[in-house]
Write a protein that holds these residues in place. Structure first.
Motif, PDB file in Angstrom:
ATOM      1  N   ASP A  50     -77.159   9.648 -26.334  1.00 32.52           N
ATOM      2  CA  ASP A  50     -76.879  10.596 -27.388  1.00 32.52           C
ATOM      3  C   ASP A  50     -76.456  12.041 -26.524  1.00 32.52           C
ATOM      4  O   ASP A  50     -75.542  12.481 -26.683  1.00 32.52           O
ATOM      5  N   LEU A  51     -77.623  12.672 -25.844  1.00 30.16           N
ATOM      6  CA  LEU A  51     -77.416  13.795 -25.069  1.00 30.16           C
ATOM      7  C   LEU A  51     -76.306  13.564 -24.023  1.00 30.16           C
ATOM      8  O   LEU A  51     -75.659  14.670 -23.756  1.00 30.16           O
ATOM      9  N   MET A  52     -75.955  12.370 -23.381  1.00 33.20           N
ATOM     10  CA  MET A  52     -74.751  12.312 -22.511  1.00 33.20           C
ATOM     11  C   MET A  52     -73.550  12.491 -23.172  1.00 33.20           C
ATOM     12  O   MET A  52     -72.605  13.069 -22.587  1.00 33.20           O
ATOM     13  N   ILE A  53     -73.497  11.904 -24.372  1.00 33.17           N
ATOM     14  CA  ILE A  53     -72.326  12.124 -25.130  1.00 33.17           C
ATOM     15  C   ILE A  53     -71.964  13.640 -25.578  1.00 33.17           C
ATOM     16  O   ILE A  53     -70.836  14.023 -25.437  1.00 33.17           O
ATOM     17  N   GLU A  54     -73.216  13.974 -26.184  1.00 27.45           N
ATOM     18  CA  GLU A  54     -72.880  15.456 -26.547  1.00 27.45           C
ATOM     19  C   GLU A  54     -72.653  16.643 -25.551  1.00 27.45           C
ATOM     20  O   GLU A  54     -71.925  17.400 -25.696  1.00 27.45           O
ATOM     21  N   ASN A  55     -73.468  16.364 -24.682  1.00 25.07           N
ATOM     22  CA  ASN A  55     -73.665  17.542 -23.576  1.00 25.07           C
ATOM     23  C   ASN A  55     -73.076  17.298 -22.285  1.00 25.07           C
ATOM     24  O   ASN A  55     -72.646  17.850 -21.388  1.00 25.07           O
ATOM     25  N   GLY A  56     -72.873  15.987 -21.851  1.00 22.49           N
ATOM     26  CA  GLY A  56     -72.858  15.384 -20.473  1.00 22.49           C
ATOM     27  C   GLY A  56     -74.095  15.659 -19.578  1.00 22.49           C
ATOM     28  O   GLY A  56     -74.967  16.079 -20.075  1.00 22.49           O
ATOM     29  N   PRO A  57     -73.960  15.147 -18.266  1.00 22.11           N
ATOM     30  CA  PRO A  57     -75.018  15.309 -17.583  1.00 22.11           C
ATOM     31  C   PRO A  57     -75.035  16.995 -16.821  1.00 22.11           C
ATOM     32  O   PRO A  57     -73.941  17.656 -17.258  1.00 22.11           O
ATOM     33  N   SER A  58     -76.188  17.314 -16.605  1.00 21.22           N
ATOM     34  CA  SER A  58     -76.312  18.487 -16.007  1.00 21.22           C
ATOM     35  C   SER A  58     -75.803  18.469 -14.662  1.00 21.22           C
ATOM     36  O   SER A  58     -75.535  17.499 -14.038  1.00 21.22           O
ATOM     37  N   GLN A  59     -75.391  19.630 -13.961  1.00 21.15           N
ATOM     38  CA  GLN A  59     -74.658  19.814 -12.533  1.00 21.15           C
ATOM     39  C   GLN A  59     -75.569  19.342 -11.765  1.00 21.15           C
ATOM     40  O   GLN A  59     -75.124  18.499 -10.645  1.00 21.15           O
ATOM     41  N   GLU A  60     -76.959  19.808 -11.861  1.00 20.41           N
ATOM     42  CA  GLU A  60     -78.047  19.390 -10.916  1.00 20.41           C
ATOM     43  C   GLU A  60     -78.072  17.817 -10.858  1.00 20.41           C
ATOM     44  O   GLU A  60     -78.047  17.276  -9.621  1.00 20.41           O
ATOM     45  N   ASP A  61     -77.946  17.292 -12.049  1.00 19.88           N
ATOM     46  CA  ASP A  61     -78.192  15.606 -12.078  1.00 19.88           C
ATOM     47  C   ASP A  61     -77.057  14.978 -11.187  1.00 19.88           C
ATOM     48  O   ASP A  61     -77.009  14.161 -10.517  1.00 19.88           O
ATOM     49  N   LEU A  62     -75.669  15.492 -11.555  1.00 24.60           N
ATOM     50  CA  LEU A  62     -74.697  14.876 -10.974  1.00 24.60           C
ATOM     51  C   LEU A  62     -74.480  15.102  -9.429  1.00 24.60           C
ATOM     52  O   LEU A  62     -74.221  14.286  -8.894  1.00 24.60           O
ATOM     53  N   ASP A  63     -74.753  16.296  -8.957  1.00 21.77           N
ATOM     54  CA  ASP A  63     -75.154  16.370  -7.628  1.00 21.77           C
ATOM     55  C   ASP A  63     -75.967  15.520  -7.005  1.00 21.77           C
ATOM     56  O   ASP A  63     -75.752  14.909  -5.777  1.00 21.77           O
ATOM     57  N   LYS A  64     -77.206  15.237  -7.320  1.00 23.13           N
ATOM     58  CA  LYS A  64     -78.064  14.349  -6.804  1.00 23.13           C
ATOM     59  C   LYS A  64     -77.387  12.896  -6.853  1.00 23.13           C
ATOM     60  O   LYS A  64     -77.577  12.036  -5.941  1.00 23.13           O
ATOM     61  N   VAL A  65     -76.719  12.336  -7.861  1.00 23.53           N
ATOM     62  CA  VAL A  65     -76.131  10.939  -8.088  1.00 23.53           C
ATOM     63  C   VAL A  65     -74.802  11.210  -6.889  1.00 23.53           C
ATOM     64  O   VAL A  65     -74.993  10.160  -6.082  1.00 23.53           O
ATOM     65  N   ILE A  66     -74.052  12.140  -6.930  1.00 24.67           N
ATOM     66  CA  ILE A  66     -72.946  12.022  -5.900  1.00 24.67           C
ATOM     67  C   ILE A  66     -73.518  12.170  -4.350  1.00 24.67           C
ATOM     68  O   ILE A  66     -73.191  11.370  -3.588  1.00 24.67           O
ATOM     69  N   LYS A  67     -74.657  12.728  -4.200  1.00 30.36           N
ATOM     70  CA  LYS A  67     -75.281  12.759  -3.008  1.00 30.36           C
ATOM     71  C   LYS A  67     -75.814  11.362  -2.497  1.00 30.36           C
ATOM     72  O   LYS A  67     -75.442  10.921  -1.382  1.00 30.36           O
ATOM     73  N   ASN A  68     -76.527  10.648  -3.432  1.00 26.06           N
ATOM     74  CA  ASN A  68     -76.954   9.541  -3.415  1.00 26.06           C
ATOM     75  C   ASN A  68     -75.718   8.508  -3.047  1.00 26.06           C
ATOM     76  O   ASN A  68     -75.835   7.528  -2.393  1.00 26.06           O
ATOM     77  N   MET A  69     -74.590   8.342  -3.933  1.00 29.04           N
ATOM     78  CA  MET A  69     -73.409   7.702  -3.719  1.00 29.04           C
ATOM     79  C   MET A  69     -72.858   8.025  -2.183  1.00 29.04           C
ATOM     80  O   MET A  69     -72.547   6.912  -1.792  1.00 29.04           O
ATOM     81  N   LYS A  70     -72.762   8.920  -1.823  1.00 26.85           N
ATOM     82  CA  LYS A  70     -72.382   9.320  -0.416  1.00 26.85           C
ATOM     83  C   LYS A  70     -73.002   8.704   0.691  1.00 26.85           C
ATOM     84  O   LYS A  70     -72.558   8.068   1.517  1.00 26.85           O
ATOM     85  N   LYS A  71     -74.435   8.789   0.397  1.00 29.02           N
ATOM     86  CA  LYS A  71     -75.439   8.464   1.474  1.00 29.02           C
ATOM     87  C   LYS A  71     -75.344   6.841   1.350  1.00 29.02           C
ATOM     88  O   LYS A  71     -75.109   6.279   2.572  1.00 29.02           O
ATOM     89  N   ASN A  72     -75.352   6.237   0.384  1.00 29.65           N
ATOM     90  CA  ASN A  72     -75.139   4.808   0.218  1.00 29.65           C
ATOM     91  C   ASN A  72     -73.769   4.231   0.729  1.00 29.65           C
ATOM     92  O   ASN A  72     -73.724   3.101   1.481  1.00 29.65           O
ATOM     93  N   TYR A  73     -72.813   4.937   0.552  1.00 32.39           N
ATOM     94  CA  TYR A  73     -71.544   4.563   1.132  1.00 32.39           C
ATOM     95  C   TYR A  73     -71.444   4.466   2.521  1.00 32.39           C
ATOM     96  O   TYR A  73     -70.922   3.685   3.117  1.00 32.39           O
TER      97      TYR A  73
END
Length: 88
Positions: free
Chosen positions: A1-24
Motif C-alpha cells: 500500500d505504501l509503495m503505491i501511495e508514496n513510492g519508495p524513499s530516495q534512500e531505499d532506491l539509491d541502495k537498490v540501484i547501488k546493489n544492481m550496479k554492483k551485481n551487474y
C-alpha cells in the motif's frame, strides 16, 4: 500500500540501484553473462553492452517511476506476497 501511495524513499532506491550496479559489474566476470550477451545479440541483434540496455535506465530511475510501476502491477491485487531468498 505504501509503495503505491508514496513510492519508495530516495534512500531505499539509491541502495537498490547501488546493489544492481554492483551485481551487474560482478556478473561481467562470469561466463554465463557473456553467453547471455552473445545469445541475445545472435537471436535479436540487441547489444546488451550498449549503455541504453542497463546503465542509462538505472541511472535515470526515479522514485516516481517505481511508484507508477507499483500502481500498474498491483492495481488489481488484493494481497501481495514477497519472498526474499538468501544467496546460495
Amino acid at each position: 500500500d505504501l509503495m503505491i501511495e508514496n513510492g519508495p524513499s530516495q534512500e531505499d532506491l539509491d541502495k537498490v540501484i547501488k546493489n544492481m550496479k554492483k551485481n551487474y559489474e560482478q556478473g561481467k566476470d562470469k561466463n554465463a553473462y557473456w553467453m547471455g550477451v552473445l545469445q541475445t545479440y545472435y537471436k535479436t541483434g540487441e547489444n546488451k553492452l550498449d549503455p541504453s540496455y542497463f546503465e542509462d535506465i538505472v541511472n535515470n530511475l526515479t522514485t516516481k517511476d517505481i511508484q507508477k510501476a507499483a500502481k500498474k502491477f498491483f492495481k488489481k491485487a488484493d494481497d501481495v506476497d514477497i519472498t526474499v531468498l538468501p544467496k546460495k
